[in-house]
Structures are given as C-alpha cells and as structure tokens.
Design an enzyme around this catalytic site. Sequence first.
Site, mmCIF file in Angstrom:
data_model
loop_
_atom_site.group_PDB
_atom_site.id
_atom_site.type_symbol
_atom_site.label_atom_id
_atom_site.label_comp_id
_atom_site.label_asym_id
_atom_site.label_seq_id
_atom_site.Cartn_x
_atom_site.Cartn_y
_atom_site.Cartn_z
ATOM 1 N N ASP A 61 0.868 -1.177 0.000
ATOM 2 C CA ASP A 61 0.000 0.000 0.000
ATOM 3 C C ASP A 61 0.903 1.225 0.000
ATOM 4 O OD1 ASP A 61 -1.699 2.116 0.456
ATOM 5 O OD2 ASP A 61 -2.685 1.248 2.207
ATOM 6 N N VAL A 62 1.003 1.903 -1.150
ATOM 7 C CA VAL A 62 1.961 3.007 -1.274
ATOM 8 C C VAL A 62 1.566 4.218 -0.445
ATOM 9 C CG1 VAL A 62 2.739 2.315 -3.574
ATOM 10 C CG2 VAL A 62 0.840 3.964 -3.357
ATOM 11 N N ASN A 88 5.494 3.621 -9.758
ATOM 12 C CA ASN A 88 4.588 3.475 -10.882
ATOM 13 C C ASN A 88 3.120 3.459 -10.474
ATOM 14 O OD1 ASN A 88 3.662 2.360 -13.655
ATOM 15 N ND2 ASN A 88 3.043 0.770 -12.202
ATOM 16 N N SER A 140 3.100 11.656 -16.534
ATOM 17 C CA SER A 140 2.200 11.555 -17.678
ATOM 18 C C SER A 140 2.424 12.778 -18.548
ATOM 19 C CB SER A 140 0.746 11.520 -17.190
ATOM 20 O OG SER A 140 -0.166 11.772 -18.249
ATOM 21 N N TYR A 153 -6.595 14.008 -12.097
ATOM 22 C CA TYR A 153 -5.443 13.217 -12.544
ATOM 23 C C TYR A 153 -4.337 14.133 -13.056
ATOM 24 C CZ TYR A 153 -2.714 9.826 -15.240
ATOM 25 O OH TYR A 153 -1.692 9.058 -15.759
ATOM 26 N N LYS A 157 -0.461 14.593 -11.616
ATOM 27 C CA LYS A 157 0.736 14.393 -12.426
ATOM 28 C C LYS A 157 1.544 15.685 -12.556
ATOM 29 C CE LYS A 157 0.128 10.014 -13.010
ATOM 30 N NZ LYS A 157 1.053 9.033 -12.388
ATOM 31 N N THR A 186 -1.584 5.185 -22.766
ATOM 32 C CA THR A 186 -0.941 3.883 -22.932
ATOM 33 C C THR A 186 -1.996 2.793 -22.821
ATOM 34 O OG1 THR A 186 1.074 4.789 -21.944
ATOM 35 C CG2 THR A 186 0.910 2.396 -22.078
ATOM 36 N N THR A 188 -3.557 0.248 -21.531
ATOM 37 C CA THR A 188 -3.772 -0.583 -20.356
ATOM 38 C C THR A 188 -5.239 -0.436 -19.956
ATOM 39 O OG1 THR A 188 -3.338 1.149 -18.719
ATOM 40 C CG2 THR A 188 -1.423 -0.065 -19.577
#
Length: 276
Positions: A61-62, A88, A140, A153, A157, A186, A188
């Site tokens: 858990d960052v 990341n 990003s 977001y 970033k 990207t 994903t």
Amino acid sequence: MTSQSVAGKVVAITGGARGIGLAIATALHAAGAKVAIGDIDEATVKQSGERLGLAISRSLDVTDRGSFTEFLDAVEKELGPLDVLVNNAGVIAVGDAVDEDDNITRRLFDINVHGVILGTKLAAQRMLPRRSGHVVNIGSLGSVVPTEGIATYCATKHAVLGYTDAVRMENHGSGVHFTVIMPTLTNTEMVAGVGHAKGFKNAEPKDVALAVVKVITKPQPRVAVPRSLGATVWAQRLMPQAVAEALGRALGTGRIFTSDLERDKREAYARRTGTS
C-alpha cells in the site's frame, strides 16, 4: 553522463501486478536486474511475480509508510541495497471536475501524489548515504498538458513533475538521480473506453518499459514516451495559451475523456480502483 548496465541492479517497482508496472518488471528482469514488485492487489502481484520468477512479489500500500517501509526492507534483505525505485502505482478518475466526489479526489492524491512522495523519500533516505541510486517516478504527458475530463489526474501528475524536479535540484551532485517518465495514453486497463485524438497513437506498456530501462542506463531528468511526442508538447507550450487550447480542440484532445468516452467499458477498472 556515462552509461551503466542494468544487469545486477536491485530494482523495486510499485503497482507491478499488471499494466505498465508489470511491463517494466518484465523488461528489467530480462535485462538482468534483480526485480521486486509490490501492489495493493496481493493475489495478482503474487501471480505476476511467479510467472516472471521474481524473488519478491508482495502486497504494498503506497499510501502507508509502514507498508512501504516493510516492502523496501524485504527487498534489501533478500536482494541487496536498493539501486532503483520505480514509483509506478497510480489511478485515474474520469468525469466532470466540479461534480467529482471528494473521496475520489482524495484517493487520487493519496496514491498518485502522496504515494510517490513517500516512496521517493524512503528510497532516497537509503540511497543518499551511499551516494548512489535512482528514483524513477511515472508521470504523464498530463503533467504538462491538461486535458478535459481528468482534471484531478492532471493535477496529480503536475505535482509528480514539480516534486521530482525540485527534489532532483535539491540533491544535485549527490550521486542519486531523479527522473520523471511522461507517457502519452498507454494501452492498459486505465484507458479502457476512452477516445482518440487526430494524429495521435497510444503507446504500449512495453514502450514505457523500454524508456525506463534506457533512463536507468543513462539517467535524464525528464523523458516523454514517445520521445517524438515530447517535442510536439513542448512546442505547444510555447504557443499563446488560447492558440494551444484551440489546437487541442481541433485535434479532438478535449473529447477523449468526455464526449467520446464509453463509460460502460470503464466500470470494471473504476470498481477495482475505487474511483467510481
């Protein structure tokens, strides 16, 4: 800057269970690095680690100092002194900024900003006394070019870029490097259901992974993915603001996360990441 080999380096990667994080782990492992991955999704990160044959793949858990410290302690106990940390882990929420739920706003800042700052501090505290190491933070192109529909977001970033640049300047000449990788959209799960702008092609996770491998070999402060798009972005930033925004509208960048969005395709990601 003298190039150096990735082989034998001890590398820890957050958000390593899938997507860009797993691609980075795969590329570095193939290049001979000693790789450890951590992720909030314990089951998936363990499966990914087993497939790659990694010595360490564990829950992380960052946003929690204790969890992050235990992860890095385990890496250093099993693999040796930490050479590289790749911050990341990150999440995105799509929608109108004014109506965004406060809990979602906090979640994005907790993971994307606090998690990166915490990881940077914990890694640098280990690296600076040795005068050697590298912190690679995944930003990003939204770090420099805001986009409608993902205001929070973009804010997170922006923060990653500003923080990493400032920490790098504070520690100039220390022997420890600090880098921001700035990918375009990207392919994903994070971009499921989003649209496309004219003339722009999404990157693949392996493209970001290759950029990370290269920057560890030859450190740089900022790297855009793809590099060719980086030049376009910086040129756009030199334009008058009104002209740059008009160009974005003409290319359709403002529709990617708004009118062109297929929300039903984002439901699984939003549920899994707590951003719905």
